[in-house]
Each structure stands twice: as structure tokens, then as C-alpha cells.
Design an enzyme around this catalytic site. Structure first.
Site, PDB file in Angstrom:
ATOM      1  N   SER A   1       0.858  -1.162   0.186  1.00 44.47           N
ATOM      2  CA  SER A   1       0.117  -0.038  -0.085  1.00 44.47           C
ATOM      3  C   SER A   1       0.833   1.525  -0.054  1.00 44.47           C
ATOM      4  CB  SER A   1      -0.923   0.058   1.279  1.00 44.47           C
ATOM      5  OG  SER A   1      -0.145   0.242   2.579  1.00 44.47           O
TER       6      SER A   1
ATOM      7  N   LYS B   1       0.312   4.123   6.691  1.00 47.20           N
ATOM      8  CA  LYS B   1      -0.303   4.773   5.839  1.00 47.20           C
ATOM      9  C   LYS B   1       0.223   6.211   6.285  1.00 47.20           C
ATOM     10  CE  LYS B   1      -3.243   1.111   4.869  1.00 47.20           C
ATOM     11  NZ  LYS B   1      -2.751   0.388   3.738  1.00 47.20           N
TER      12      LYS B   1
END
Length: 257
Positions: free
Chosen positions: A60, A138
């Protein structure tokens, strides 16, 4: 005096040296457990309150952080001090414990054997074994009170109506003005929101926008996809392994004013 009674020069000094050597060896072995205990306590304190190295295998955050299939995952230093004196800011790369709705793919790494599991838990306390929790990495896009959505006419994420400057993104869903947007019959995969981030929470997204189960993926949960600041473990500061990837992790000021 017979030969057997004749003193041998140097014997007394040799005996003294031998006794001193034996005493030092005994002292070392007595002190070794204390030294090991001190080292373990220091390791525990440093990794609990200052910084810890994490390996979070996920695509990600490509290409900022390597975690792709077939490549060597980046080990990152996560610093825990900054957020004791302030909150995460837009642009920061953070490691956090996933809220309950993020745990769907999480599989415990602990053994079913009680003894082995106990050893794993002990190893985790001093940083020798990874924590048994759903730790994710993230980038913070918006913070409490801000409204985030996508997209403007150029396909950019908006925060409080202002487009973001996100130079770290190299992979995203297609967005073609007048052909594939948020207003066309078939919407671009970039489109979401608007979502107003609750106070005390953050909205996070992966740099690999087309392959990241981030806040957008969990927008239907009780927190609207946001993550409580209390779940944030720390700020990812640097890549320490592999050697060819050494370097600081960029945290640009992404919000245009």
C-alpha cells in the site's frame, strides 16, 4: 633439603595470578545475568517509549516503502516521542493499530503452544519478536475537523475544498476529464466522500492509491474509515534495511493554503 623440598622460583606469583584469573572469571559469570537483565530492560524502555523497528509487508505504500510480493520489505524506524507532544500532521507517514473493522485479514503469529507463546510474548516486550497486533502503515491526509473527498477537475484529493499536492503518488486509479470522473456514469476509482474527520481521529491513505485498503475502504464503519489518534504508535522516520534503501522518509506539507 631434598630436591622435593626445594622451592621453585616464581611459584607464589604464578599462584596469585591464577587465583586472580579464576576470581575474575567467577565475577564475570556472576555479573553476566545482571548485564543481560539491564540490556533487556533498556531495550524494553527504548522500544516502548522512544522508537522501534517495524517490518510491515504491504504494497500500500509503494514506492515510498517496499512491501511488494517478491521484493525485500523495508524495515522502518518508528519514532514514538513526537506524538507525545503533538498530533500527527497531514503528510506524516504513521504506523498504527488497525481499528476493529481493519482486522479482516489479520492472522495472529503466536503459537498455540503455551510455552512457545509465552516466549514469543516475552520476546515481543524487548523487541526480538514482532507485536501480535494488526500494525499498519499509511500517510495522514486529513485530521480532526477537516473534510476530505475526491476529486477536483484534475483528479486531486480535496481537504476543506483545497486540492492537495501529493508528489509521492505514482500509482493511482485512472481519472480522465470529461470521460472518467466522479460525475460520469462509470465513476473513477479515485472518487470518495466527502467525509468529515471526527476530532481526535485522522484520515489515512496509502501512497499506492490503486492498491491500498485504507480509510476509503472502511468508510462504512463506525469511524467512517478514520483512525483514532490513540491508535497511532508513532511516526515512520527512516528506512534502515535493506542497506540499499537506507534513507529518511519524506513527510511533505501536502495541504495547499
Amino acid at each position: 633439603m631434598t630436591d622435593s623440598q626445594t622451592p621453585v622460583p616464581g611459584n607464589d606469583e604464578s599462584d596469585r595470578r591464577s587465583r586472580r584469573s579464576e576470581k575474575k572469571q567467577r565475577s564475570f559469570w556472576r555479573e553476566l545475568p545482571i548485564l543481560v537483565l539491564v540490556a533487556l530492560v533498556l531495550s524494553f524502555l527504548l522500544q516502548t517509549f522512544v522508537a522501534r523497528v517495524y517490518l510491515i509487508p504491504s504494497e500500500s505504500m509503494e514506492p515510498t516503502l517496499h512491501g511488494c510480493n517478491g521484493c525485500t520489505g523495508d524495515r522502518i524506524v518508528v519514532e514514538k516521542v513526537s506524538y507525545r507532544f503533538g498530533d500527527p500532521q497531514p503528510g506524516d507517514v504513521v504506523v498504527f493499530r488497525g481499528p476493529p473493522s481493519w482486522d479482516g485479514d489479520f492472522v495472529s503469529t503466536r503459537s498455540s503452544n503455551v510455552v512457545v507463546r509465552g516466549a514469543q510474548e516475552l520476546g515481543s516486550l524487548v523487541g526480538l519478536v514482532a507485536p501480535d497486533e494488526n500494525d499498519l502503515v499509511k500517510r495522514v491526509i486529513a485530521t480532526g475537523g477537516q473534510t476530505v473527498e475526491c476529486c477536483d477537475e484534475q483528479g486531486r484529493v480535496l481537504v476543506d475544498g483545497q486540492p492537495l499536492d501529493e508528489p509521492y503518488i505514482t500509482m493511482d486509479f485512472d481519472f480522465v476529464p470529461n470521460s472518467l470522473t466522479c460525475d460520469t456514469p462509470i465513476r473513477s476509482g479515485r472518487c470518495f466522500g466527502p467525509v468529515t474527520v471526527p476530532d481526535g481521529n485522522v484520515w489515512v491513505m496509502g501512497d499506492n492509491r490503486s492498491n491500498s485498503a485504507d480509510s476509503r475502504f472502511h468508510v462504512a464503519d463506525d469511524l467512517q474509515g478514520t483512525v483514532p489518534v490513540d491508535n497511532v504508535i508513532g511516526k515512520a522516520q527512516a528506512i534502515v534495511l535493506p542497506p540499499g534503501r537506507w534513507g529518511l522518509i519524506d513527510d511533505p506539507d501536502i495541504q495547499q493554503r
